[in-house]
Write a protein that holds these residues in place. Structure first.
Motif, mmCIF file in Angstrom:
data_model
loop_
_atom_site.group_PDB
_atom_site.id
_atom_site.type_symbol
_atom_site.label_atom_id
_atom_site.label_comp_id
_atom_site.label_asym_id
_atom_site.label_seq_id
_atom_site.Cartn_x
_atom_site.Cartn_y
_atom_site.Cartn_z
ATOM 1 N N ARG A 122 0.816 -1.202 0.000
ATOM 2 C CA ARG A 122 0.000 0.000 0.000
ATOM 3 C C ARG A 122 0.858 1.264 0.000
ATOM 4 N NH1 ARG A 122 -5.054 1.024 0.147
ATOM 5 N NH2 ARG A 122 -5.689 -1.112 0.571
ATOM 6 N N ALA A 123 1.926 1.259 0.786
ATOM 7 C CA ALA A 123 2.761 2.463 0.891
ATOM 8 C C ALA A 123 3.421 2.802 -0.454
ATOM 9 C CB ALA A 123 3.826 2.267 1.969
ATOM 10 N N LEU A 124 3.932 1.778 -1.138
ATOM 11 C CA LEU A 124 4.586 2.027 -2.436
ATOM 12 C C LEU A 124 3.568 2.538 -3.459
ATOM 13 C CD1 LEU A 124 6.973 -1.065 -2.812
ATOM 14 C CD2 LEU A 124 7.623 1.310 -2.314
ATOM 15 N N VAL A 125 2.382 1.945 -3.443
ATOM 16 C CA VAL A 125 1.361 2.342 -4.417
ATOM 17 C C VAL A 125 0.886 3.764 -4.128
ATOM 18 C CG1 VAL A 125 -0.974 1.857 -5.261
ATOM 19 C CG2 VAL A 125 0.655 -0.022 -4.922
ATOM 20 N N GLU A 126 0.710 4.076 -2.840
ATOM 21 C CA GLU A 126 0.253 5.435 -2.493
ATOM 22 C C GLU A 126 1.278 6.485 -2.923
ATOM 23 O OE1 GLU A 126 -0.793 5.257 1.644
ATOM 24 O OE2 GLU A 126 -2.786 4.396 1.206
ATOM 25 N N ARG A 127 2.545 6.144 -2.777
ATOM 26 C CA ARG A 127 3.604 7.077 -3.195
ATOM 27 C C ARG A 127 3.538 7.304 -4.719
ATOM 28 N NH1 ARG A 127 10.004 5.964 -2.464
ATOM 29 N NH2 ARG A 127 9.387 4.394 -3.987
ATOM 30 N N ALA A 128 3.284 6.224 -5.457
ATOM 31 C CA ALA A 128 3.199 6.341 -6.917
ATOM 32 C C ALA A 128 1.975 7.153 -7.331
ATOM 33 C CB ALA A 128 3.163 4.953 -7.557
ATOM 34 N N VAL A 129 0.848 6.903 -6.667
ATOM 35 C CA VAL A 129 -0.372 7.665 -6.977
ATOM 36 C C VAL A 129 -0.122 9.147 -6.716
ATOM 37 C CG1 VAL A 129 -2.763 8.116 -6.276
ATOM 38 C CG2 VAL A 129 -1.984 5.755 -6.607
ATOM 39 N N ALA A 130 0.519 9.445 -5.591
ATOM 40 C CA ALA A 130 0.789 10.847 -5.245
ATOM 41 C C ALA A 130 1.648 11.511 -6.322
ATOM 42 C CB ALA A 130 1.472 10.923 -3.885
ATOM 43 N N ALA A 131 2.616 10.767 -6.842
ATOM 44 C CA ALA A 131 3.519 11.331 -7.856
ATOM 45 C C ALA A 131 2.796 11.587 -9.180
ATOM 46 C CB ALA A 131 4.705 10.394 -8.078
ATOM 47 N N SER A 132 1.664 10.920 -9.374
ATOM 48 C CA SER A 132 0.934 11.111 -10.634
ATOM 49 C C SER A 132 0.186 12.435 -10.633
ATOM 50 C CB SER A 132 -0.064 9.967 -10.849
ATOM 51 O OG SER A 132 -1.217 10.147 -10.032
ATOM 52 N N GLY A 133 -0.043 12.985 -9.430
ATOM 53 C CA GLY A 133 -0.791 14.239 -9.329
ATOM 54 C C GLY A 133 -2.272 14.057 -9.601
ATOM 55 N N ARG A 134 -2.758 12.803 -9.561
ATOM 56 C CA ARG A 134 -4.167 12.553 -9.861
ATOM 57 C C ARG A 134 -4.795 11.741 -8.740
ATOM 58 N NH1 ARG A 134 -3.353 11.520 -16.355
ATOM 59 N NH2 ARG A 134 -5.600 11.290 -16.399
ATOM 60 N N GLU A 135 -6.118 11.685 -8.747
ATOM 61 C CA GLU A 135 -6.840 10.925 -7.721
ATOM 62 C C GLU A 135 -6.702 9.428 -7.981
ATOM 63 O OE1 GLU A 135 -8.399 12.131 -5.044
ATOM 64 O OE2 GLU A 135 -7.707 14.135 -5.663
ATOM 65 N N ALA A 136 -6.573 8.664 -6.899
ATOM 66 C CA ALA A 136 -6.413 7.209 -7.032
ATOM 67 C C ALA A 136 -7.558 6.574 -7.817
ATOM 68 C CB ALA A 136 -6.322 6.564 -5.654
ATOM 69 N N GLY A 137 -8.769 7.075 -7.599
ATOM 70 C CA GLY A 137 -9.930 6.438 -8.209
ATOM 71 C C GLY A 137 -10.250 6.934 -9.608
ATOM 72 N N GLU A 138 -9.481 7.898 -10.120
ATOM 73 C CA GLU A 138 -9.780 8.441 -11.449
ATOM 74 C C GLU A 138 -9.634 7.356 -12.514
ATOM 75 O OE1 GLU A 138 -7.405 11.867 -12.589
ATOM 76 O OE2 GLU A 138 -7.972 11.582 -14.690
ATOM 77 N N LEU A 139 -10.668 7.227 -13.356
ATOM 78 C CA LEU A 139 -10.620 6.210 -14.417
ATOM 79 C C LEU A 139 -9.878 6.777 -15.627
ATOM 80 C CD1 LEU A 139 -11.623 3.377 -15.361
ATOM 81 C CD2 LEU A 139 -13.567 4.569 -16.388
ATOM 82 N N VAL A 140 -8.792 6.108 -16.008
ATOM 83 C CA VAL A 140 -8.023 6.561 -17.172
ATOM 84 C C VAL A 140 -8.560 5.907 -18.438
ATOM 85 C CG1 VAL A 140 -5.727 6.541 -18.248
ATOM 86 C CG2 VAL A 140 -5.971 6.998 -15.785
ATOM 87 N N ALA A 141 -8.842 4.614 -18.363
ATOM 88 C CA ALA A 141 -9.306 3.895 -19.557
ATOM 89 C C ALA A 141 -9.862 2.545 -19.152
ATOM 90 C CB ALA A 141 -8.138 3.700 -20.525
ATOM 91 N N LEU A 142 -10.576 1.919 -20.096
ATOM 92 C CA LEU A 142 -10.963 0.517 -19.961
ATOM 93 C C LEU A 142 -10.030 -0.271 -20.872
ATOM 94 C CD1 LEU A 142 -14.850 0.931 -20.180
ATOM 95 C CD2 LEU A 142 -13.454 0.635 -18.119
ATOM 96 N N VAL A 143 -9.451 -1.363 -20.344
ATOM 97 C CA VAL A 143 -8.388 -2.045 -21.075
ATOM 98 C C VAL A 143 -8.935 -3.266 -21.816
ATOM 99 C CG1 VAL A 143 -6.051 -2.955 -20.934
ATOM 100 C CG2 VAL A 143 -6.857 -1.344 -19.184
ATOM 101 N N PRO A 144 -8.991 -3.214 -23.151
ATOM 102 C CA PRO A 144 -9.456 -4.371 -23.919
ATOM 103 C C PRO A 144 -8.452 -5.538 -23.788
ATOM 104 C CG PRO A 144 -9.433 -2.364 -25.255
ATOM 105 C CD PRO A 144 -8.680 -2.076 -24.006
ATOM 106 N N PRO A 145 -8.848 -6.787 -24.010
ATOM 107 C CA PRO A 145 -10.195 -7.195 -24.408
ATOM 108 C C PRO A 145 -11.165 -7.398 -23.236
ATOM 109 C CG PRO A 145 -8.729 -9.075 -24.499
ATOM 110 C CD PRO A 145 -7.867 -7.891 -24.157
ATOM 111 N N ASN A 146 -10.671 -7.472 -22.012
ATOM 112 C CA ASN A 146 -11.603 -7.690 -20.889
ATOM 113 C C ASN A 146 -12.280 -6.406 -20.419
ATOM 114 O OD1 ASN A 146 -11.010 -10.360 -20.892
ATOM 115 N ND2 ASN A 146 -10.162 -10.445 -18.838
ATOM 116 N N TYR A 147 -11.711 -5.281 -20.806
ATOM 117 C CA TYR A 147 -12.219 -3.974 -20.385
ATOM 118 C C TYR A 147 -12.165 -3.787 -18.861
ATOM 119 C CZ TYR A 147 -13.439 -3.728 -25.236
ATOM 120 O OH TYR A 147 -13.349 -3.747 -26.597
#
Lengths: 72, 349, 92
Positions: free
Chosen positions: B31-56
């Protein structure tokens, strides 16, 4: 597979014809969408190097199963 | 084994057991590593960037960060990874086809702009090779997203007969400083001070040795001959494909006053053949598809020319690699049946 | 034990297949070509067999622009609005 699942969701029975090598991929894809009872009709692989008549013969062989797949 | 060693071994093995790696060990996404990466993105953790085919599967900022951490990314790479994921999920990229096909394409990330500097994205010597963390882990993060969120499990949904090593990681920078021309991104409408990624569904690079070439007229026929065999020697109407010119090769063309458009046009004109040479069964079983042959009364005698590439614009030129060495590379795209196109995204950071 | 976050996302929702008609008699059958080479030959023969051995109300032929993507929404809706059953192929 997505098209087939879409049609079934829309109330339209579907028979999806695939070659044997893709049985596992089709199953995995259907299951990923939650369509666990989705069934395909399998013909022999390979298809691409066949002649027209050889492909037509696959249709003859699969016909009864295709009809069974879309009827009760 | 000490408790620390036991934890480490358990982490690596449990992630293998979950089937979420690419075959190499991954960094455990705590969790700590992921939170650090999310913070560096400057965006909200829950923000949807895309749906990934083929499973979406839903590529939220957090899900992308988890995969980026696993790939070994530093937190500051996140904006590049997010832009790349957004690009591969663009309809024009056709990740559905790319991930399911029996062919071998893998998303290649081409980075342009100033962000190459601080992130140390290699665009020089060994550009396709190992040794640079940013290239290695950004490309790998895109792959892990395709598998873990898109469902492109090799041999299950991803049915590539052979694949290629770029399916571990595939990311290069353009060596803009060694190019006589505007960059790939600037050519496609971006400003030089903007950073971008361009994503190509790419086959493995084919090296072209042209050591004795001194002029465009020496170099271009050599490049063209390697481009002629993309897919197979009778494939036509091909789409976006990358020609990676080494700085020495680019210099030959630039010094002679050739613009990128001149090079593209020359290659496009060179790479065409009469229908009669493209009939299946003549010099190989491959050839023009039935619906094209049907347009001609006597294909075996037909002299109408059919081009290898749909248009000169499908030939994408970038300059990359070390400043020593007269070697370039052809990176074929995957353009089957109105398939995949080169897709750009700005890196927002 | 340290917690590791999940890199995957499941989009599976429970689905059921559609109810089947008792037979194809009087039904509209759509043969959907996914645009892979050779599939047209299979569907051509299936069309002949359907006409010989069943009494469908109509047989409609449709074609996806490419096998490499799901069918466009417009095509999907067009098919759903006009057919009772679908046979699609040939994926290889």
């Amino acid at each position: 597979m997505h098209d087939g699942v879409f049609f079934e969701d829309s109330g339209i029975p579907v028979a999806t014809v695939i070659s044997a090598e893709f049985t596992r991929a089709a199953r995995a894809q259907a299951e990923a969408l939650g369509a666990t009872d989705y069934q395909t009709v399998v013909v022999a692989h390979p298809i691409q190097p066949l002649t027209r008549d050889e492909v037509r013969a696959l249709a003859d062989k699969a016909f009864d199963e295709i009809v069974r797949r879309i009827t009760a | 084994m000490s408790p620390v060693e036991r934890d480490l071994a358990h982490a690596i093995e449990s992630l293998y057991a979950r089937g979420v790696t690419d075959g190499l060990p991954v960094v455990p996404p705590t969790r700590a590593l992921v939170e650090r990466a999310v913070a560096a993105s400057g965006r909200e953790a829950g923000e949807l960037v895309a749906l990934v085919p083929p499973n979406y599967g839903r590529a939220t900022v957090e899900k992308i960060a988890i995969n980026a951490v696993m790939a070994g990314c530093r937190p500051e790479y996140l904006p590049v990874v997010i832009a790349a994921v957004d690009a591969v999920c663009d309809e024009a990229f056709d990740l559905h086809g790319v991930s399911a096909t029996t062919n071998a394409p893998s998303p290649l990330v081409i980075v342009n702009g100033p962000i190459r500097g601080p992130l140390e994205i290699n665009s020089g010597a060994g550009v396709f090779g190992s040794g640079w963390r940013a290239n290695a882990t950004i490309g790998r993060a895109v792959r892990l997203v395709c598998v873990n969120l898109g469902g492109a499990r090799p041999g299950v949904v991803s049915m590539s007969t052979l694949a290629h090593p770029g399916r571990y990681t595939y990311c290069i920078g353009e060596h803009e400083e060694a190019s006589p021309w505007e960059s790939l991104a600037v050519e496609h409408g971006f400003a030089p001070e903007q950073s971008t990624v361009a994503l190509l569904a790419a086959d493995a690079p084919l090296g072209v040795y042209a050591q004795r070439s001194r002029t465009p007229e020496d170099l271009l026929p050599t490049l063209a001959a390697s481009m002629a065999v993309i897919s197979h020697h009778k494939m036509t109407h091909w789409g976006d494909t990358l020609v990676v010119l080494s700085p020495e090769h680019a210099k030959i063309l630039g010094a002679a006053g050739w613009k990128k458009a001149d090079v593209r046009r020359w290659l496009h004109e060179r790479l065409q053949w009469p229908v009669c040479e493209l009939v299946p069964g003549h010099n190989g079983g491959e050839g023009l598809p039935e619906h094209v042959l049907a347009k001609f009364a006597h294909p075996a005698a037909e002299r109408a020319m059919i081009p290898k590439f749909r248009s000169p614009e499908n030939i994408k030129l970038v300059v990359a690699g070390g400043t020593a060495g007269r070697f370039s590379a052809i990176v074929p795209g995957w353009t089957f049946s109105k398939g995949s196109n080169l897709v750009f995204r700005r890196v927002l950071s | 034990m340290t917690e590791y976050l999940d890199p995957t996302d499941s989009v599976a929702v429970p689905r059921k297949t559609a109810p089947r008609p008792a037979s194809l008699d009087g039904k509209v059958v759509t043969l959907l070509d996914i645009s892979k080479a050779q599939g047209n030959h299979l569907l051509d023969r299936l069309e002949e067999l359907l006409r010989e051995r069943a009494t469908p109300k109509a047989i409609i032929r449709k074609k996806k622009p490419t096998f490499a993507r799901p069918a466009p929404d417009v095509l999907r809706q067009e098919i759903v609005g006009a057919t009772d059953v679908v046979v699609e192929g040939l994926a290889d």
